[in-house]
Write a protein that holds these residues in place. Sequence first.
Motif, PDB file in Angstrom:
ATOM      1  N   ASP A 233      70.692  14.231  45.287  1.00  0.00           N
ATOM      2  CA  ASP A 233      72.152  14.113  45.225  1.00  0.00           C
ATOM      3  C   ASP A 233      72.698  14.579  43.873  1.00  0.00           C
ATOM      4  OD1 ASP A 233      72.201  13.091  47.783  1.00  0.00           O
ATOM      5  OD2 ASP A 233      72.366  10.994  47.143  1.00  0.00           O
TER       6      ASP A 233
ATOM      7  N   SER B  64      76.598  13.865  42.832  1.00  0.00           N
ATOM      8  CA  SER B  64      76.711  12.508  43.360  1.00  0.00           C
ATOM      9  C   SER B  64      75.629  11.610  42.757  1.00  0.00           C
ATOM     10  CB  SER B  64      76.610  12.510  44.882  1.00  0.00           C
ATOM     11  OG  SER B  64      77.636  13.283  45.459  1.00  0.00           O
TER      12      SER B  64
ATOM     13  N   SER C 233      80.296   9.763  45.267  1.00  0.00           N
ATOM     14  CA  SER C 233      79.970  10.794  46.246  1.00  0.00           C
ATOM     15  C   SER C 233      81.075  11.845  46.202  1.00  0.00           C
ATOM     16  CB  SER C 233      79.868  10.211  47.661  1.00  0.00           C
ATOM     17  OG  SER C 233      78.846   9.245  47.739  1.00  0.00           O
TER      18      SER C 233
END
Length: 258
Positions: free
Chosen positions: A162, A167, A185
Amino acid sequence: MTVPDDVVAAASRAWNWVPPNATKVETDEYLLLRMPEWFGIGLELMRLDPVRPVDVVVDEVLGHAREFGLPEVNCWVKLHNDPSLHDVFQQRGGVLDETLDVFALDLAPGAPDLGVPGSLELRWATDLDTMRDNLLVAAEVFGDSMPPEDELLAEVERAQQDAVAGSGSVVAYLDGVAVGCGGLSLVDGVARLWGGAVREDARSRGAYRAVLDARLRRGLERGATMALVKGRIQTSGPILRRAGFEVYGQERSYLVPL
């Protein structure tokens, strides 16, 4: 600047978090999740977009929920839902569990000055020790349990992937002790801020502001134009307002007995 209501509504409606280990019962009309065993709440109705009569759809969902053998299901009334849905859940014995304000901030002017204390250290949870600290703080604040070690390792692997897109979760340390955490996110130019938590004995010392600042700045670095938060009214709410976030409505959850 103020973010238009319809932009916030669309971004809020698109936000439905599904943990990697959750079991899904999903149709075009609803999303029911059996959460992993270490979560404090076992069953959640995360999305309800009825096309058929709402009573029919809700009773269908509750039927599926009973198949998991748990005593209750947490049912959300989201920002876009018809307000009559509150009555539908209460008629089935639902008790109000949580009320969240939906906050948004236009990031075009840049990040606000949050006055973050220099005594706090911030680390992104991309290694095992920091991830463990992240989940320990979250478990303490939100009433969850710690996942098993193999899931911790899987969380680290996901976090490393991520991080390429910006994120992840950030942890605040005070004198070497993890005291706060929060997740970010990035989706379609929206910085979704979630899981903001500070240990009770460390509150009012700037940890939430530090975690908020780190996530906003990373979001800006990755091209986010708006920040979106669903915050608790009495804890994160006042800090978010002081940071310039505006409230666009509320979301409520009801514990419905099964």
